[in-house]
Scaffold this motif. Structure first.
Motif, PDB file in Angstrom:
ATOM      1  N   GLN A  14       0.827  -1.210   0.000  1.00 38.19           N
ATOM      2  CA  GLN A  14       0.000   0.000   0.000  1.00 38.19           C
ATOM      3  C   GLN A  14       0.859   1.256   0.000  1.00 38.19           C
ATOM      4  N   GLU A  15       1.984   1.210   0.676  1.00 37.58           N
ATOM      5  CA  GLU A  15       2.888   2.356   0.675  1.00 37.58           C
ATOM      6  C   GLU A  15       3.477   2.584  -0.716  1.00 37.58           C
ATOM      7  N   TYR A  16       3.911   1.513  -1.367  1.00 37.24           N
ATOM      8  CA  TYR A  16       4.533   1.659  -2.686  1.00 37.24           C
ATOM      9  C   TYR A  16       3.540   2.236  -3.698  1.00 37.24           C
ATOM     10  N   TYR A  17       2.285   1.783  -3.657  1.00 37.23           N
ATOM     11  CA  TYR A  17       1.307   2.190  -4.674  1.00 37.23           C
ATOM     12  C   TYR A  17       0.445   3.376  -4.262  1.00 37.23           C
ATOM     13  N   GLN A  18       0.734   3.967  -3.134  1.00 35.58           N
ATOM     14  CA  GLN A  18      -0.088   5.071  -2.636  1.00 35.58           C
ATOM     15  C   GLN A  18      -0.171   6.225  -3.633  1.00 35.58           C
ATOM     16  N   ALA A  19       0.919   6.511  -4.316  1.00 36.37           N
ATOM     17  CA  ALA A  19       0.950   7.653  -5.234  1.00 36.37           C
ATOM     18  C   ALA A  19       0.573   7.287  -6.662  1.00 36.37           C
ATOM     19  N   HIS A  20       0.198   6.040  -6.905  1.00 39.25           N
ATOM     20  CA  HIS A  20      -0.113   5.580  -8.254  1.00 39.25           C
ATOM     21  C   HIS A  20      -1.619   5.364  -8.383  1.00 39.25           C
ATOM     22  N   PRO A  21      -2.273   6.080  -9.305  1.00 46.01           N
ATOM     23  CA  PRO A  21      -3.740   6.128  -9.310  1.00 46.01           C
ATOM     24  C   PRO A  21      -4.449   4.888  -9.816  1.00 46.01           C
ATOM     25  N   PHE A  22      -3.730   3.950 -10.443  1.00 43.85           N
ATOM     26  CA  PHE A  22      -4.420   2.808 -11.045  1.00 43.85           C
ATOM     27  C   PHE A  22      -4.112   1.471 -10.379  1.00 43.85           C
ATOM     28  N   THR A  23      -3.194   1.435  -9.428  1.00 46.02           N
ATOM     29  CA  THR A  23      -2.818   0.168  -8.801  1.00 46.02           C
ATOM     30  C   THR A  23      -3.153   0.199  -7.320  1.00 46.02           C
ATOM     31  N   PHE A  24      -3.815  -0.864  -6.854  1.00 48.69           N
ATOM     32  CA  PHE A  24      -4.340  -0.907  -5.497  1.00 48.69           C
ATOM     33  C   PHE A  24      -3.966  -2.235  -4.840  1.00 48.69           C
ATOM     34  N   ALA A  25      -3.611  -2.173  -3.571  1.00 52.65           N
ATOM     35  CA  ALA A  25      -3.278  -3.376  -2.806  1.00 52.65           C
ATOM     36  C   ALA A  25      -4.294  -3.574  -1.691  1.00 52.65           C
ATOM     37  N   ILE A  26      -4.858  -4.776  -1.615  1.00 51.31           N
ATOM     38  CA  ILE A  26      -5.834  -5.096  -0.582  1.00 51.31           C
ATOM     39  C   ILE A  26      -5.557  -6.506  -0.069  1.00 51.31           C
ATOM     40  N   ASP A  27      -6.217  -6.881   1.021  1.00 53.11           N
ATOM     41  CA  ASP A  27      -6.063  -8.236   1.545  1.00 53.11           C
ATOM     42  C   ASP A  27      -7.362  -9.023   1.446  1.00 53.11           C
ATOM     43  N   GLN A  28      -8.297  -8.546   0.619  1.00 54.52           N
ATOM     44  CA  GLN A  28      -9.568  -9.231   0.420  1.00 54.52           C
ATOM     45  C   GLN A  28      -9.557 -10.002  -0.895  1.00 54.52           C
ATOM     46  N   THR A  29     -10.463 -10.965  -1.011  1.00 52.42           N
ATOM     47  CA  THR A  29     -10.547 -11.782  -2.221  1.00 52.42           C
ATOM     48  C   THR A  29     -10.914 -10.923  -3.422  1.00 52.42           C
ATOM     49  N   ILE A  30     -10.226 -11.152  -4.542  1.00 52.28           N
ATOM     50  CA  ILE A  30     -10.481 -10.393  -5.756  1.00 52.28           C
ATOM     51  C   ILE A  30     -10.854 -11.332  -6.892  1.00 52.28           C
ATOM     52  N   ASP A  31     -11.459 -10.764  -7.949  1.00 53.86           N
ATOM     53  CA  ASP A  31     -11.808 -11.543  -9.135  1.00 53.86           C
ATOM     54  C   ASP A  31     -11.679 -10.650 -10.360  1.00 53.86           C
ATOM     55  N   LEU A  32     -11.579 -11.273 -11.533  1.00 57.69           N
ATOM     56  CA  LEU A  32     -11.263 -10.545 -12.757  1.00 57.69           C
ATOM     57  C   LEU A  32     -12.271  -9.462 -13.113  1.00 57.69           C
ATOM     58  N   LYS A  33     -13.555  -9.682 -12.813  1.00 57.77           N
ATOM     59  CA  LYS A  33     -14.559  -8.698 -13.199  1.00 57.77           C
ATOM     60  C   LYS A  33     -14.358  -7.346 -12.511  1.00 57.77           C
ATOM     61  N   MET A  34     -13.531  -7.317 -11.483  1.00 58.85           N
ATOM     62  CA  MET A  34     -13.253  -6.051 -10.797  1.00 58.85           C
ATOM     63  C   MET A  34     -12.403  -5.114 -11.658  1.00 58.85           C
ATOM     64  N   VAL A  35     -11.699  -5.676 -12.656  1.00 57.78           N
ATOM     65  CA  VAL A  35     -10.794  -4.845 -13.456  1.00 57.78           C
ATOM     66  C   VAL A  35     -11.071  -4.878 -14.952  1.00 57.78           C
ATOM     67  N   VAL A  36     -11.833  -5.843 -15.443  1.00 59.65           N
ATOM     68  CA  VAL A  36     -12.083  -5.914 -16.882  1.00 59.65           C
ATOM     69  C   VAL A  36     -12.755  -4.627 -17.354  1.00 59.65           C
ATOM     70  N   ASN A  37     -12.240  -4.080 -18.461  1.00 61.87           N
ATOM     71  CA  ASN A  37     -12.707  -2.827 -19.049  1.00 61.87           C
ATOM     72  C   ASN A  37     -12.150  -1.596 -18.329  1.00 61.87           C
ATOM     73  N   THR A  38     -11.158  -1.768 -17.457  1.00 65.72           N
ATOM     74  CA  THR A  38     -10.571  -0.630 -16.746  1.00 65.72           C
ATOM     75  C   THR A  38      -9.048  -0.639 -16.895  1.00 65.72           C
ATOM     76  N   ASN A  39      -8.445   0.469 -16.489  1.00 63.27           N
ATOM     77  CA  ASN A  39      -6.986   0.577 -16.480  1.00 63.27           C
ATOM     78  C   ASN A  39      -6.405   0.250 -15.104  1.00 63.27           C
ATOM     79  N   LYS A  40      -7.175  -0.434 -14.289  1.00 67.68           N
ATOM     80  CA  LYS A  40      -6.727  -0.752 -12.931  1.00 67.68           C
ATOM     81  C   LYS A  40      -5.909  -2.039 -12.881  1.00 67.68           C
ATOM     82  N   CYS A  41      -5.045  -2.089 -11.882  1.00 71.67           N
ATOM     83  CA  CYS A  41      -4.478  -3.348 -11.408  1.00 71.67           C
ATOM     84  C   CYS A  41      -4.806  -3.442  -9.926  1.00 71.67           C
TER      85      CYS A  41
END
Length: 322
Positions: free
Chosen positions: A244-271
């Motif tokens: 979270q510290e490394y990506y704090q200043a980057h608007p498209f990349t997010f770090a979490i500790d919850q379960t994720i799935d592909l539909k959360m990012v499809v059609n977006t510029n997020k990681c």
């Protein structure tokens, strides 16, 4: 600033179509031309049917490259080098290349992963857009390399959608083969390993370990999920804080500790990266859309940085939840 005039070379493929979709919603650009030798004279929506009703642009075989402020090279691998050898690009024209040809930072190109090289990309003349698998895997590892914590081999298992293979037909690209199917390809030899290693060593000069990468062809159209693990001595809380510290200043990349799935990012510029501690290992699950953050969206992000625009301009894209 005035609008940025965009020229696209190779606009008929998947990355070209995705680039058009994104740029049609970008408030700071205008199109100089969309080049396609094979589709010259056709409306772009005749090839990219999702653009019907959105534009009257036509494909051209335009070679007056000086009409553009920036060229996006969207042709196949090996074609960008050939194009630049055969055509004179005026010095004022910036280049964003989406092929593999210059990811080794040859010929004056800088590697275009903003989470690694944002300041170098700003104002740069030529940017080499990263590969899709490489983007996902690097974003899973950069925070560890930044702190010098990659002290063992890295293991990666990642699956990509069929659009990652491009628009040309192949035996493993047909619906009848892909549907209800999955397969391994290029195990331990994938071409993106070179750029991954290059980036990790730029952050952690003593990284000499293997990145053991098993890629899978998935039976879906778009998206990448990479599961990456390596030894880690810290706690789960320390691992998450590191990311979270490394990506704090980057608007498209997010770090979490919850379960994720592909539909959360499809059609977006997020990681989105999910960070877990499993025994003696850290497990990072990284998800992106291979055509957006893995290709055309990241190319637009790089264009924004080159021209001093807000990094997120034109990239407020919402995923489809259902």
């Amino acid at each position: 600033m005035q609008s940025v005039k965009v020229g696209i070379i190779g606009g008929a493929g998947y990355t070209g179509g995705e680039l058009l979709r994104i740029l049609l919603g970008h408030p700071k650009i205008e199109f100089a031309f969309v080049n396609s030798a094979s589709q010259t004279g056709k409306h772009v929506w005749e090839i990219h049917k999702d653009l019907f009703g959105s534009t009257d642009l036509k494909f051209s075989n335009e070679k007056d490259l000086g009409k553009a402020d920036v060229l996006f090279l969207c042709s196949g691998h090996g074609q960008s080098l050939k194009f630049l050898n055969e055509n004179s690009v005026p010095e004022k024209v910036k280049i964003v290349d989406l092929s593999t040809d210059f990811r080794d930072e040859s010929n004056g190109f800088v590697y275009g992963l903003p989470e690694l090289k944002r300041e170098e990309i700003r104002g740069m003349q030529k940017v080499a857009n990263p590969g899709c698998f490489a983007t996902s895997i690097q974003l899973a590892l950069l925070p560890l390399a930044h702190k010098g914590l990659l002290k063992n081999d890295v293991h990666v298992s990642a699956v990509t959608g069929s659009t990652g293979a491009g628009q040309s037909l192949s035996a493993t690209g047909h619906f009848s083969w892909r549907n209800n199917n999955i397969s391994v390809y290029k195990a331990f030899t994938h071409q993106h390993l070179k750029e991954i290693g290059q980036s990790l060593r730029q952050l952690q000069g003593d990284f000499v370990h293997d990145v053991n990468f098993i890629p899978y062809r998935g039976n879906f159209t778009r998206g990448i999920m990479a599961n990456v693990y390596t030894a880690f001595e810290g706690s789960a809380e320390e691992a998450l804080a590191l990311y979270q510290e490394y990506y704090q200043a980057h608007p498209f990349t997010f770090a979490i500790d919850q379960t994720i799935d592909l539909k959360m990012v499809v059609n977006t510029n997020k990681c989105i990266v999910q960070v877990q501690k499993q025994g003696k290992h850290i497990l990072i699950t990284s998800i992106i859309d291979n055509l957006v953050k893995g290709a055309s969206g990241q190319a637009v992000q790089n264009m924004n940085l080159i021209f001093g625009l807000e990094e997120t301009t034109g990239l407020s894209l919402k995923p489809v939840g259902f």
